[in-house]
Design an enzyme around this catalytic site. Structure first.
Site, PDB file in Angstrom:
ATOM      1  N   TYR A  84      48.766  58.653  79.188  1.00 31.92           N
ATOM      2  CA  TYR A  84      48.674  57.218  79.462  1.00 31.92           C
ATOM      3  C   TYR A  84      50.079  56.604  79.430  1.00 31.92           C
ATOM      4  O   TYR A  84      50.539  56.080  78.408  1.00 31.92           O
ATOM      5  CB  TYR A  84      47.791  56.518  78.440  1.00 31.92           C
ATOM      6  N   HIS A 120      41.490  66.839  77.329  1.00 36.37           N
ATOM      7  CA  HIS A 120      41.289  65.718  78.254  1.00 36.37           C
ATOM      8  C   HIS A 120      40.434  66.103  79.455  1.00 36.37           C
ATOM      9  O   HIS A 120      39.629  65.300  79.930  1.00 36.37           O
ATOM     10  CB  HIS A 120      42.652  65.184  78.716  1.00 36.37           C
ATOM     11  N   SER A 169      34.698  54.034  80.099  1.00 33.06           N
ATOM     12  CA  SER A 169      34.283  53.207  81.240  1.00 33.06           C
ATOM     13  C   SER A 169      32.833  52.750  81.085  1.00 33.06           C
ATOM     14  O   SER A 169      32.026  52.882  82.009  1.00 33.06           O
ATOM     15  CB  SER A 169      34.458  53.960  82.565  1.00 33.06           C
ATOM     16  N   PRO A 170      32.457  52.195  79.920  1.00 29.70           N
ATOM     17  CA  PRO A 170      31.054  51.848  79.668  1.00 29.70           C
ATOM     18  C   PRO A 170      30.551  50.667  80.497  1.00 29.70           C
ATOM     19  O   PRO A 170      29.335  50.415  80.529  1.00 29.70           O
ATOM     20  CB  PRO A 170      31.036  51.511  78.175  1.00 29.70           C
ATOM     21  N   GLY A 207      34.662  47.629  84.521  1.00 30.49           N
ATOM     22  CA  GLY A 207      34.605  46.170  84.563  1.00 30.49           C
ATOM     23  C   GLY A 207      33.542  45.602  85.473  1.00 30.49           C
ATOM     24  O   GLY A 207      33.239  44.397  85.417  1.00 30.49           O
ATOM     25  N   PHE A 208      32.942  46.431  86.316  1.00 29.51           N
ATOM     26  CA  PHE A 208      31.981  45.946  87.312  1.00 29.51           C
ATOM     27  C   PHE A 208      30.781  45.268  86.658  1.00 29.51           C
ATOM     28  O   PHE A 208      30.258  44.266  87.169  1.00 29.51           O
ATOM     29  CB  PHE A 208      31.517  47.114  88.183  1.00 29.51           C
ATOM     30  N   LEU A 209      30.316  45.805  85.530  1.00 25.09           N
ATOM     31  CA  LEU A 209      29.101  45.299  84.894  1.00 25.09           C
ATOM     32  C   LEU A 209      29.338  44.085  83.998  1.00 25.09           C
ATOM     33  O   LEU A 209      28.411  43.609  83.349  1.00 25.09           O
ATOM     34  CB  LEU A 209      28.445  46.423  84.081  1.00 25.09           C
TER      35      LEU A 209
END
Length: 324
Positions: A57, A130, A208-209, A213-215
């Site tokens: 990262y 990873h 990515s829960p 960010g879509f949800l």
């Protein structure tokens, strides 16, 4: 706040962790060093005690400075070290168009030494492979993890984007504490690992829960992103994606309104209430969202509400980014 145990270890964390990646890259320019460190310190004071980073990262701030996520976290946690659990990852490099796996014992040894130095700690709580390296057998990786545990360099280990066969083979050599796989309402393909997690007492850490960010309900088909933002290439952020997910986003908003919550909180509560060994690690650079995400742990959802969402999901076909 009721804490959750990581696997069979003596490590306990709050129900929501913090994914730190976005502070350094993925969603445009990295946050400035001072802002990133201040953000992390505020997250500690807010109540986060489970932080996720990785050696890979690394990004650049708008003024061209290198932003190394592990170094930022190391600076932020100096006075909190005994109160938190830190996870980092080894085993991939960034190629021109893809990730390049490397889990050779030699690389693992170099990686852990460098990670400990950047984090300014003597022992890492949780160390993930990873990505699976097809060139290295799971037993070899697990054997090296056992050595690191025996030497006191790490307390526990896990696998990111694990599959059942690899997980079982690795666990037979050195007990796996956690898997970290992509999981959200739009990315459910790892639910087949739930029985394995229950059998082997392995924690499922969900990255990515909220489908990047879509949800959250914060975006629509007219939303635009920085040219270097990964979401520009994600299938859910297309007109087709928004259209096909409309029934889901409407249902999330309805449930959220009934519970005086946000769509983002419902997205997190859905998985935490479904399985008590799931710990989501949403990432954000917004102080407001960071505080709100942690509060999702107090949102209660009934089995009927979870089933209603799952039934809708079973009949939806929403294009979604699946990662590398």
């Amino acid at each position: 706040m009721n804490q959750k145990r990581l696997g069979r270890t003596d490590l306990y964390v709050n129900p929501v962790g913090l994914g730190c990646m976005g502070l350094s890259h993925a969603y445009g320019d990295a946050v400035s060093h001072d802002e990133a460190i201040e953000f992390l310190k505020k997250s500690l004071k807010t109540g986060y005690n489970f932080f996720d980073t990785a050696e890979v990262y690394v990004g650049k701030t708008s003024d061209g400075k290198i932003s190394n996520n592990e170094e930022l976290l190391g600076l932020a946690i100096e006075s909190f070290r005994g109160d938190i659990v830190i996870a980092s990852k080894f085993g991939i490099g960034i190629g021109e168009n893809s990730l390049v796996p490397d889990s050779s014992p030699e690389t693992i040894r170099k990686s852990i030494n460098a990670t400990l130095k950047r984090l300014n700690i003597d022992c890492l709580d949780l160390y993930y492979q990873h990505r699976i390296d097809p060139k290295v057998e799971p037993e070899t990786v697990a054997g090296e993890m056992q050595k690191l545990i025996d030497e006191g360099l790490i307390k526990a280990w896990g696998i990111s984007e694990a599959n059942e066969e690899y997980l079982r083979k690795a666990n037979d050599v050195c007990s796996v504490t956690a898997i970290q796989n992509r999981y959200s309402m739009l990315a459910r393909w790892h639910e087949n690992l739930f029985p394995v997690c229950e059998e082997l007492n392995i924690t499922f850490v969900a990255f990515s829960p909220m489908a990047n960010g879509f949800l959250t309900g914060m975006y629509n088909q007219n939303s635009t992103f920085d040219k270097s933002d990964y979401r520009n290439d994600m299938a859910q952020y297309t007109p087709e994606g928004f259209k096909s997910a409309q029934k889901l986003t409407d249902l999330l908003k309805s449930i959220a309104d009934d519970k005086n919550a946000t769509s983002a909180q419902i997205s997190l509560a859905w998985m935490m209430c479904k399985k008590d060994y799931i710990i989501p690690i949403p990432g954000t650079t917004s102080l407001k969202n960071m505080e709100s995400n942690l509060k999702a742990a107090s949102v209660k959802m009934s089995s009927n509400e979870i089933s209603e969402i799952d039934e809708l999901l079973d009949n939806l076909d929403v294009p979604v980014f699946g990662g590398h």
